[in-house]
Write a protein that holds these residues in place. Sequence first.
Motif, PDB file in Angstrom:
ATOM      1  N   HIS A 191      65.442  49.174  47.981  1.00 23.21           N
ATOM      2  CA  HIS A 191      64.075  48.765  48.293  1.00 23.21           C
ATOM      3  C   HIS A 191      63.424  48.123  47.065  1.00 23.21           C
ATOM      4  N   CYS A 192      62.723  47.008  47.283  1.00 26.33           N
ATOM      5  CA  CYS A 192      62.110  46.299  46.158  1.00 26.33           C
ATOM      6  C   CYS A 192      60.919  47.055  45.590  1.00 26.33           C
ATOM      7  N   GLY A 193      60.227  47.819  46.432  1.00 23.40           N
ATOM      8  CA  GLY A 193      59.075  48.591  45.978  1.00 23.40           C
ATOM      9  C   GLY A 193      57.815  47.787  45.817  1.00 23.40           C
ATOM     10  N   CYS A 195      57.043  44.704  48.138  1.00 18.31           N
ATOM     11  CA  CYS A 195      56.578  44.010  49.347  1.00 18.31           C
ATOM     12  C   CYS A 195      55.639  44.937  50.135  1.00 18.31           C
ATOM     13  N   GLY A 196      54.933  44.369  51.092  1.00 16.61           N
ATOM     14  CA  GLY A 196      53.936  45.139  51.820  1.00 16.61           C
ATOM     15  C   GLY A 196      54.475  46.390  52.471  1.00 16.61           C
ATOM     16  N   THR A 197      55.649  46.279  53.097  1.00 13.39           N
ATOM     17  CA  THR A 197      56.171  47.444  53.804  1.00 13.39           C
ATOM     18  C   THR A 197      56.679  48.507  52.836  1.00 13.39           C
ATOM     19  N   CYS A 198      57.190  48.100  51.665  1.00 13.36           N
ATOM     20  CA  CYS A 198      57.576  49.080  50.637  1.00 13.36           C
ATOM     21  C   CYS A 198      56.350  49.824  50.116  1.00 13.36           C
ATOM     22  N   ILE A 199      55.288  49.073  49.838  1.00  7.10           N
ATOM     23  CA  ILE A 199      54.078  49.708  49.314  1.00  7.10           C
ATOM     24  C   ILE A 199      53.486  50.652  50.339  1.00  7.10           C
ATOM     25  N   GLU A 200      53.469  50.239  51.618  1.00 10.03           N
ATOM     26  CA  GLU A 200      52.965  51.107  52.674  1.00 10.03           C
ATOM     27  C   GLU A 200      53.808  52.383  52.762  1.00 10.03           C
ATOM     28  N   ARG A 201      55.114  52.232  52.650  1.00 12.53           N
ATOM     29  CA  ARG A 201      56.023  53.385  52.699  1.00 12.53           C
ATOM     30  C   ARG A 201      55.742  54.342  51.534  1.00 12.53           C
ATOM     31  N   ARG A 202      55.642  53.796  50.326  1.00 15.30           N
ATOM     32  CA  ARG A 202      55.437  54.625  49.143  1.00 15.30           C
ATOM     33  C   ARG A 202      54.089  55.330  49.190  1.00 15.30           C
ATOM     34  N   GLU A 203      53.078  54.616  49.616  1.00 14.37           N
ATOM     35  CA  GLU A 203      51.751  55.214  49.707  1.00 14.37           C
ATOM     36  C   GLU A 203      51.727  56.332  50.747  1.00 14.37           C
ATOM     37  N   ALA A 204      52.462  56.162  51.845  1.00 13.59           N
ATOM     38  CA  ALA A 204      52.477  57.182  52.900  1.00 13.59           C
ATOM     39  C   ALA A 204      53.046  58.499  52.383  1.00 13.59           C
ATOM     40  N   PHE A 205      54.153  58.430  51.625  1.00 13.43           N
ATOM     41  CA  PHE A 205      54.709  59.650  51.037  1.00 13.43           C
ATOM     42  C   PHE A 205      53.705  60.286  50.081  1.00 13.43           C
ATOM     43  N   PRO A 215      65.277  55.153  46.647  1.00 15.01           N
ATOM     44  CA  PRO A 215      65.453  54.420  45.379  1.00 15.01           C
ATOM     45  C   PRO A 215      64.729  53.069  45.454  1.00 15.01           C
ATOM     46  N   TYR A 216      63.977  52.741  44.402  1.00 18.12           N
ATOM     47  CA  TYR A 216      63.272  51.465  44.336  1.00 18.12           C
ATOM     48  C   TYR A 216      63.756  50.682  43.115  1.00 18.12           C
ATOM     49  N   ALA A 217      63.559  49.381  43.154  1.00 22.01           N
ATOM     50  CA  ALA A 217      63.963  48.517  42.041  1.00 22.01           C
ATOM     51  C   ALA A 217      63.241  48.928  40.760  1.00 22.01           C
ATOM     52  N   ASP A 218      63.880  48.656  39.633  1.00 23.50           N
ATOM     53  CA  ASP A 218      63.340  49.078  38.342  1.00 23.50           C
ATOM     54  C   ASP A 218      61.985  48.450  38.037  1.00 23.50           C
ATOM     55  N   ASN A 219      61.733  47.236  38.562  1.00 21.03           N
ATOM     56  CA  ASN A 219      60.476  46.561  38.248  1.00 21.03           C
ATOM     57  C   ASN A 219      59.351  46.912  39.210  1.00 21.03           C
ATOM     58  N   ALA A 220      59.583  47.874  40.091  1.00 18.00           N
ATOM     59  CA  ALA A 220      58.539  48.299  41.020  1.00 18.00           C
ATOM     60  C   ALA A 220      57.508  49.139  40.273  1.00 18.00           C
ATOM     61  N   PRO A 221      56.213  48.895  40.509  1.00 16.97           N
ATOM     62  CA  PRO A 221      55.190  49.727  39.846  1.00 16.97           C
ATOM     63  C   PRO A 221      55.262  51.155  40.363  1.00 16.97           C
ATOM     64  N   SER A 222      54.838  52.101  39.559  1.00 23.17           N
ATOM     65  CA  SER A 222      54.806  53.487  40.019  1.00 23.17           C
ATOM     66  C   SER A 222      53.747  53.644  41.097  1.00 23.17           C
ATOM     67  N   MET A 226      49.833  52.121  41.472  1.00 20.10           N
ATOM     68  CA  MET A 226      49.313  51.472  42.668  1.00 20.10           C
ATOM     69  C   MET A 226      47.990  52.075  43.084  1.00 20.10           C
ATOM     70  N   VAL A 227      47.926  53.406  43.110  1.00 17.64           N
ATOM     71  CA  VAL A 227      46.728  54.084  43.575  1.00 17.64           C
ATOM     72  C   VAL A 227      45.592  53.944  42.551  1.00 17.64           C
ATOM     73  N   SER A 228      45.913  54.081  41.276  1.00 14.10           N
ATOM     74  CA  SER A 228      44.862  53.998  40.253  1.00 14.10           C
ATOM     75  C   SER A 228      44.250  52.598  40.186  1.00 14.10           C
TER      76      SER A 228
END
Length: 233
Positions: A191-193, A195-205, A215-222, A226-228
Amino acid sequence: MKTVLIYSGGLDSTVLLYSLHRAGHELLTLSVNYGQRHSKELDAAAAITTQLGIEHRVVDLTTLTPLLANSSLTDVDIAVPEGHYAEETMKATVVPNRNMILLSVAAGWAISMKADSIAYAAHSGDHAIYPDCRNEFAEAMDHAIRLADWHEVHLDRPFVNKTKADIVKLGAELDVPFEQTWSCYQGGAIHCGRCGTCIERREAFYLAGVPDPTPYADNAPSVETMVSNDWRL
């Protein structure tokens, strides 16, 4: 109850799969290859249904891909937008009339198998971006499907008023193997971490308070970054 589930192999539809399975439905699962760049979701669907011993069919509609133009999901020349879902940027991920096509195919199978219902996992967060996830659309499709044959089949949307976080909470209760599901629109190795659907997924958890095993790509923001930074809608 015999149910045809439109099953992508993504998080939402996998939670619905486990929920219906737990409830005792006789399940038939249907995935559709419409030329999506994230076709890895079809592999996820096949693996998960095999583990559960549930019938799974994949319909090849790739001959339609040239007709479903102007979407980043079916045209590699259009970049997948990054960042949170927002109306203007995420319109690029809309596949024209996708749900009507999928529901029509599922209706044909459901009628031929004398099923009672068709289920799909559209949720409250989908409504603003995807026109074919709106209540009005689903209600019209339900009416049309009921009229399509002498054997009446209805459309079931149990997640329609749930948030993505609600779905993650339910999935955790059902012991859904989240790590086997696929969401990312980029369709890379992981997962790239971004794109919109990755961010939605991460935020949901994050909002559900459930550990995210993806697992997300190394360049994905934490997710904390994202929340801060108020990436949330």
